[in-house]
Every structure is written in C-alpha cells, then in structure tokens.
Write a protein that holds these residues in place. Structure first.
Motif, PDB file in Angstrom:
ATOM      1  N   LEU A  31     -25.186  25.502 -14.864  1.00 47.68           N
ATOM      2  CA  LEU A  31     -25.167  26.149 -13.540  1.00 47.68           C
ATOM      3  C   LEU A  31     -23.792  26.795 -13.373  1.00 47.68           C
ATOM      4  O   LEU A  31     -22.764  26.119 -13.404  1.00 47.68           O
ATOM      5  N   ALA A  90     -25.370  31.909  -7.620  1.00 49.83           N
ATOM      6  CA  ALA A  90     -25.614  30.793  -8.534  1.00 49.83           C
ATOM      7  C   ALA A  90     -26.486  31.291  -9.683  1.00 49.83           C
ATOM      8  O   ALA A  90     -27.554  31.862  -9.453  1.00 49.83           O
ATOM      9  N   TRP A  94     -29.490  27.538  -2.601  1.00 48.38           N
ATOM     10  CA  TRP A  94     -28.246  27.100  -1.976  1.00 48.38           C
ATOM     11  C   TRP A  94     -28.536  26.155  -0.821  1.00 48.38           C
ATOM     12  O   TRP A  94     -29.484  26.363  -0.059  1.00 48.38           O
ATOM     13  N   VAL A 153     -25.332  23.740  -4.266  1.00 55.28           N
ATOM     14  CA  VAL A 153     -26.531  24.339  -4.838  1.00 55.28           C
ATOM     15  C   VAL A 153     -27.519  23.239  -5.168  1.00 55.28           C
ATOM     16  O   VAL A 153     -27.148  22.204  -5.752  1.00 55.28           O
ATOM     17  N   VAL A 194     -21.449  29.384 -11.004  1.00 51.47           N
ATOM     18  CA  VAL A 194     -21.314  29.987  -9.673  1.00 51.47           C
ATOM     19  C   VAL A 194     -20.162  30.980  -9.706  1.00 51.47           C
ATOM     20  O   VAL A 194     -19.033  30.637 -10.096  1.00 51.47           O
TER      21      VAL A 194
END
Length: 845
Positions: free
Chosen positions: A245, A237, A278, A284, A247
């Motif tokens: 954000l 992440a 996480w 997350v 990933v």
C-alpha cells in the motif's frame, strides 16, 4: 441499564495519541444478498445501497438470503430494509452509482444512461453517437457527474444530470483497457476540472488526464490493482500487485507512506484486496473476504474480522462497512470525544463531565472540579456539546448535554444557541438513524449536507410524515414535503385505479390536497408542480382544478399552455395584468395553432380578452405586419386593413408594389358603404401615381415625379418646361383655376422666367387678381418686376403696392390726394424722395 462506556470500542494508534473506533450501526443478518455474488454501489452520507446480480458468477438459490434476479437492481437502506426494486430493460449494464440527491444512475454498454429516483421513475439520456458506435466498457460515477471509457479507449465526461452534451477528455494513448482507474471530482481539484487517474496494463506508471492534457507521472511501481483518492482530494492510495500500500500526494510530488499489508496480516487476507478506501483523510481501509485492515499514516494497523465478504462506502469522516450480518461505521475518534472520555484526561471538558457525575451522585468533589476550571468553563461547555454530537447512543448524548447544561449554570453570560441547536439536531439524527428509516448520518455529515438535504432525502423515500415533522420542528418551510406528498398521492391514486381498485375522483383528491396544505402551511404553496404531475399521470381535470388555487400566474399559465388549455391560459394571463406573460401566451399560441384557430380564440373571448387583442395588435404593428394583416382580415376589419395597406405603401420604394398596395386599400374601402369617399380618393391616388410613372418615362427617368402630390407634380412640370403636361394634370385632376394660377406664379418666379410670367398674366384675366403677383415677387426680392404688375391692380391699392415695390415716385404720381401725399412724404426714406413728392404735390396746385 448503563451502556458500555464509549472508550470500550476505541483502538489506539500512533503510540496511543490517536484512536479509531468501530461503531455497530445495525444488525442486518440475511436481509441483503451476499456481496461476493453481486455488484454493489453505495451512496454517501448514510445513503442507500444498490445491488445487482453479477452475471459472471453462479448463484446458489434458496436459503434465507433474498435473491436478485438477472435484470433488476434492488435498493436497500443501511439497516437492510428494502426501499425499491428497479426492473431493467436496457441491455447489459456497465456501471451504476449514486448522485448527491440519492438518484441512481444506471449506464449500459450502448452509452444510454438512466437516472432513477427512489419512486422508480427515471429520465433517460445518451452519451452521444460516438459512445453508441464504439460501446462503453467502463465508467466512474461521482455525485456531480460521470466519466465513461468507450470501446475506442476515449474518455467522455458528463457534468450534472440534466442530459448535457458529453465532453471528450484528452487522448489517453491507450491500446488496451487499463488495469484500474479512478477519478478526482472537480470540486476537489485545483483546476476545478475532473481529473482521471489511469493505471495502464502495459505500463508501470500512472496517467493523469483532464480535458486539456494527458500527463505520464513516470512511476515504476505499477501496474496498480487499486487507486483511491482521499475525501479531500489531496492524497492517493495505490495498491501494487505485490501487496504494497503506497500513499502519495495527488500531484505525485510527495511520498507520504508505504506499507506491505501482506507481511502484517493473518490468513484472513487471501488473494487480491476487494476494496481500498480512505477512512477520513488520515487512514486507509483495505478489505478482503473476511478481513478489514485499517492502515494508519505511520504504518500502524487495526484489524476487523467479519463473517463474510464486506462492502465499504467511503464517507467524509470515516467508512461505512456492510458485512453479512452487521453495518459498522469506522472513524477516527473526534478530539472532543477523546478529551472528555479518555482515561486520565485532564482536559477541561473531562473535568466538567466528572463534576456533573459527582454532582448527580451528590458528591462534594463537584464544587472542587468546577472551581478548578472556572476560567475555562465556557470552553469546557462547548467541548461537551461538541462531543454529544459525535456520540451515536442517545444515552451518552444525554449525559454530555447534561454536563454542558450543568457547566452553563455557572457562567454569568452564555449564549444558549449552540446547546439548543445541538439538542434539536440530535433529536433529528436519532429519528433518521432508527432502523426502520436506516439513514446513519453523522453530525458532521448532517452539517455538510444541510437539514434541507436530509428532508429531501426523506421525501424521496416517501417518508412524508417524518419529513413534515422534522421540517416543523426545525422551523423550515414544508413546501417541498407537501408538494412531494401530493405528487405521490396523485400517482398512487392513478396506479390503484389502473389496478382495478376504486378511483378517487378529481374533486375528492383536490379537496384532500388543498385541505392538507391549508392545515399545515396556511395554503401558501405553489400548486403548479402538483398540477403538472396530475397532468403527466393522465388526470388533466385534477390539474385544472389544482391550478385554480395557484396564486402566481407566472407558474400557472405555462402549465395551462402545456395542457392545451389555451383559452384559460390566455384569460389567466390577461387577468394577471402582466403584459410579458400575455405576450408569452400569444406568441406560443400563434406558433402552435392554425392561424384561423388562433384568431378565433381571441375574437370569441369578447371583452375578457380585449386587452390581449390590443396587445397583439401593438406587437404585430411593430414586429410582424403579416400577422396584423391576417388578424384584421380574420376579424373583418376593412377600414383597419385599408389603413395598414396605406401605411405599408408609404414605405415601399418600388412603384408597382406601392400601386398594388394602394389598390388593396381601395378595395377594402370600397367594401364599406360608409367609406366611399376614401375609396374614391384611393382611386384618384392610383391614377396620379400612374400618370407620374408616365411622366418619368417621358423624361427618361431624369426627373422624379413618383409619389409627389398633385400640386408638386404640376410645379415640377412647370419648373422643367413641361407646361402642356402641367395643363393636362390640371385638367385630369380638376385642379381649380385659382390654385393653378398660384402654382404657375410660384413656379415661373422660381424659374426666373419673368417674360413667361408676364405672358401668362396677359393670357387671360387672372382669377386671383394681380396683387398676389406683386406680393410674391416682392417677397422673393424681385421688386422691379413686381412694379410692372401694379398698373393691372385696382387703382385704390396701387399707391401702397408701388410703395411696397420701392417705387416712391410712381406712388406719388399715382396719388391724387394731397393728404395721402403728405402721408407718403412722412414715410419717405430720404430727402430726395421727399422733394420729388413735393414736386408732384406742387403740380396738383
């Protein structure tokens, strides 16, 4: 009173197919300092929280919140109960974190790190001279090791916590400290090497570094404010500076998700996120001062509001969130719980649970429910047992286990182990989750770390009674608990005595410890570790008393050696009958003690240490002759010393050194009145060797004499034409005439000097007679020469001697007896000789 239904705290994601829940574990109102003013590190698996004051921030004192002084670290349980206080005196602290066994690692800027246990004891190690010179500016600590970033912007890795040498990772190529960085532990990488992920300040990419290479992933969305690998190490992440954000897979080959958190949250998200962690491997959690935002794999979000700044601890199956007043656990609702409790669920476990509730209300629908799931009843029972393990409240645990027990009664064959094990496990988990203990470990974490690990965690917190009861309840050996309890009791008794309180005597404390061991475990516990602790805290008398109860000499003896109880250690080793252990003690003492003290220790032991003395001699004879010589000398063993000198003399090629060794032997023999003969023989040997040296010198070194016996020396002289020297050797060493004649006979025959032999025989009357001449010459194949000596022999033996020489005619002529002639004729080898014998016989007529 019935508690809220488990689904009350559920929140749906992914169109209602997945649920997450926030379980409040503890209320911790004002028990811990405010997190925004402090540096915090949390241990996984419901472990403790370490808090240190952030020296860069101003802290308002007063109020109900406990203050943390500048040079200390306070450790709390998840329920906010204080565990221990570490007072620091090691310079500016760069980083601290937890090991798997709940020891706190504290690293300072000079590269020195300490590993503290929860009793306040520590061991100290260093990252080496490089880190000390350049300094340490940051570090990442994981349960199995640490990676430190030095002032020279190099990465040093430590594997384990036993003070191993640091490993320098591949060069980073950085010119200034990175914006942020993180690590993936070796147990989560394919290569089984620690992988470091760095977001450089001067680049928009990510650097992946291990011990072999540094790889630029060539990204364009950095720099990143946060990097967080997932618990399984497969996903990463990333939080961009714009609030996105992102990933990706940890190999950066797949883009898994992307979410703009700033566009989806309210005014609670102000500034840069505090943490990105996480929640399991699917979601997350991003936190700000008062907001925790859970982002799902498809952009779904859940918001959790807190009264103030939070601290998040990543767990394998969720996240632990500590706020100003509560400790929560956020996790994905397990499938077993969803199947049982989800409204409208048609899973067999839900039907079984409904059947049990109807049965408890005496409703007839229970029978109908059981009949409908009869083919899958075993699966329903297993799922209810599994769901019971996922619940936090004992009320719902009990209800689910009752449902499983109800379903079990309808099965013809059912293994009860899972049911019984789950009941035992939940009883243990509920005990350690109690707020006074404060270990909120889940069932999944308990299985991952093992029951023994949980017991060790309890003993490390000095919760010995609970640890002992759990060990007994789970039928585990209580040895580790008893040992820790005894060591803690010894340390406490020492500290109380130093504080001015009455000291417990060694005898009293020994009685208490041994009595406890006998009552709990039948006395079958190794006392060596406890004795070692006694010695370390300054109670050697207690250590010696405890070691008397140790049954294994291999554990007992090394500690006695460390305590300098040398004679006792050697006696115990001898009594054990283990020769390797005796050798271990002997060599240790030989290397440590002065030589005189070492030998005196063995000599004063008398018959009790006689086996050790013999083993020492065996070892020294094979491996260390110098030690054996010193031992014999120390014990006044003159004869053994002389024999040792003689043995060494036989292996010395240098003439002068050999003579010196024999002189030493002669000296030792001469000091013993009963060994005067041996002393005289040594003197004779020295004279012989000296004479041989002179003979070699006169022969210009062309003939080897040194080391020969007297007989061989005489023989060598005769073979090389040195008759006068042979005569001198004979005279000097009083060689008997008979032996000298034999030696000269053999030598002249070997040299085929038959003329010299004849002259020698005529020189004077032979002391050995002349038959030996005949026999030896015949034996060597010189029959003709042998026959010449027969006439000098006795008349009665000449006939047989001539026959031996093959001279049948001479034998016949020598024979004066007809009967004897007949015998010769019968023995004759051919007719010619027979006729000659007849001719001689006719002349007798």
């Amino acid at each position: 009173m019935e508690l809220e239904h488990p689904t009350t705290s559920w929140q749906a994601m992914q169109d209602g197919n997945v649920f997450y829940k926030r379980q409040q574990l503890y209320t911790i109102h004002e028990k811990m300092p405010r997190f925004e003013d402090h540096i915090v590190a949390g241990a996984r698996f419901g472990g403790p929280i370490a808090i240190m004051r952030d020296s860069t921030k101003m802290i308002a004192l007063g109020g109900g919140v406990p203050a943390v002084a500048k040079d200390e670290i306070r450790v709390y349980s998840s329920s906010g109960e204080g565990i221990v206080l570490f007072t620091l005196n090691q310079g500016r602290i760069v980083k601290f974190g937890w090991t798997l066994d709940e020891r706190l690692v504290v690293l300072n800027e000079e590269g020195t790190y300490r590993v503290y246990d929860l009793q306040g004891d520590y061991v100290q190690y260093s990252l080496g001279p490089d880190a000390s010179e350049t300094g340490v500016i940051d570090a990442r600590i994981h349960e199995g090791g640490m990676v430190a970033l030095t002032g020279a912007l190099t990465l040093l890795e430590i594997k384990g916590w036993d003070g191993s040498r640091p490993l320098t990772l591949a060069s980073t190529g950085l010119t200034e400290p990175p914006h942020t960085w993180s690590i993936i532990p070796p147990d989560l990488t394919i290569s089984r090497h620690t992988e470091v992920l760095i977001s450089p300040t001067t680049s928009t990419s990510i650097l992946s570094i291990d011990n072999l290479e540094c790889i630029d992933q060539r990204l364009s969305r950095g720099p990143f404010s946060h990097l967080a690998p997932s618990p399984n190490g497969k996903s990463l992440a990333l939080m961009t500076s714009s609030g996105t954000l992102w990933v990706v897979s940890t190999d950066f080959q797949r883009n898994l998700a992307e979410f703009d958190v700033t566009s989806k949250v309210d005014e609670g998200a102000i500034g840069t996120p505090r943490q990105v962690e996480w929640c399991g491997n699917d979601a997350v959690l991003v936190t700000w001062d008062r907001l925790a935002l859970l982002v799902g794999p498809f952009g779904d979000i859940l918001s959790f509001i807190y009264a103030g700044p939070t601290f998040v601890v990543n767990e394998p199956d969720g996240v632990r969130v500590l706020g100003p007043d509560v400790c929560d656990f956020i996790q994905k609702v397990p499938l077993a719980s969803v199947n049982v409790f989800r409204p409208g669920s048609t899973a067999v476990s839900a039907i079984l649970y409904d059947a049990w509730e109807n049965f408890s209300k005496r409703a007839p629908k229970a029978d109908e429910n059981i009949r409908s799931i009869r083919p899958d009843l075993a699966k329903a029972v297993d799922e209810c047992i599994e769901a019971a393990g996922k619940e936090w409240e004992p009320y719902w645990q009990r209800k689910l286990l009752n449902a499983a027990k109800f379903g079990k009664s309808f099965l013809d064959l059912c293994n009860p182990n899972d049911f019984v094990n789950m009941g035992q496990t939940l009883k243990v988990l509920n005990a350690v989750r109690y707020f006074e203990i404060g270990i909120p470990v889940t069932h999944a974490q308990y299985l991952y770390t093992s029951p023994s690990h949980l017991i060790d965690r309890l003993t490390n917190r000095s919760l010995h009674l609970l640890a002992l009861r759990i060990s007994t309840y789970l039928s585990l050996k209580p040895d580790s608990v008893l040992k820790h309890w005894a060591c803690a009791k010894i340390a406490k008794s020492k500290s109380t005595s130093s504080a001015g309180e009455a000291d417990t005597t060694d005898d009293e404390l020994c009685k208490v410890i041994t009595a406890k061991f006998r009552s709990v475990n039948g006395g079958v516990v190794s006392y060596a570790e406890i004795a070692k602790r006694s010695w370390e805290v300054g109670r050697p008398g207690l250590a010696t008393k405890l070691l008397d109860f140790e049954t294994r000499a291999a554990d007992q003896v090394p500690l006695l050696l460390e305590m300098k109880e040398d004679k006792l250690a050697l006696t115990k080793a001898v009594n054990s009958g283990d020769t390797d252990l005796v050798y271990h003690v002997l060599l240790n003492l030989y290397n440590r003690l002065p030589l005189g003290s070492f030998f005196r220790l063995i000599e004063d032991g008398g018959a009790a240490l006689a086996p050790a003395s013999k083993l020492l001699q065996v070892y020294a004879r094979e491996q260390n002759r110098e030690m054996l010589r010193d031992f014999y000398y120390s014990d006044d063993r003159r004869v053994e010393s002389a024999v040792l000198s003689l043995e060494e003399a036989t292996k010395i090629p240098d003439p002068t050194s050999r003579i010196t060794a024999i002189k030493s032997a002669q000296k030792f023999f001469s000091e013993d009145k009963e060994r005067q003969f041996e002393a005289k023989m040594m003197d004779e040997s020295i004279r012989l060797l000296t004479s041989q040296q002179q003979l070699e010198k006169e022969a210009d070194g062309k003939i080897d004499f040194f080391g020969l016996s007297v007989n061989d020396t005489v023989t060598t002289c005769l073979l090389n034409g040195m008759s006068r020297k042979a005569d001198k050797i004979k005279a000097d060493f009083k060689v008997p005439d008979k032996r000298f004649w034999y030696l000269k006979l053999y030598s002249l025959t070997k040299a085929r000097d038959f003329e010299g032999l004849d002259n020698f025989a005529k020189s004077k009357k032979s002391p050995i007679g002349y038959e030996p001449f005949v026999h030896h010459l015949v034996e060597k194949g010189h029959r003709k020469e042998a026959a010449g000596f027969v006439a000098r022999c006795d008349a009665s033996k000449r006939v047989d001697l001539y026959v031996e020489c093959g001279e049948w005619r001479m034998a016949a002529k020598e024979c004066k007896d007809r009967t004897k002639l007949e015998e010769l004729k019968k023995r004759s080898p051919n007719d010619t000789i027979s006729r000659e014998i007849d001719s001689v016989a006719s002349m007798l007529k």
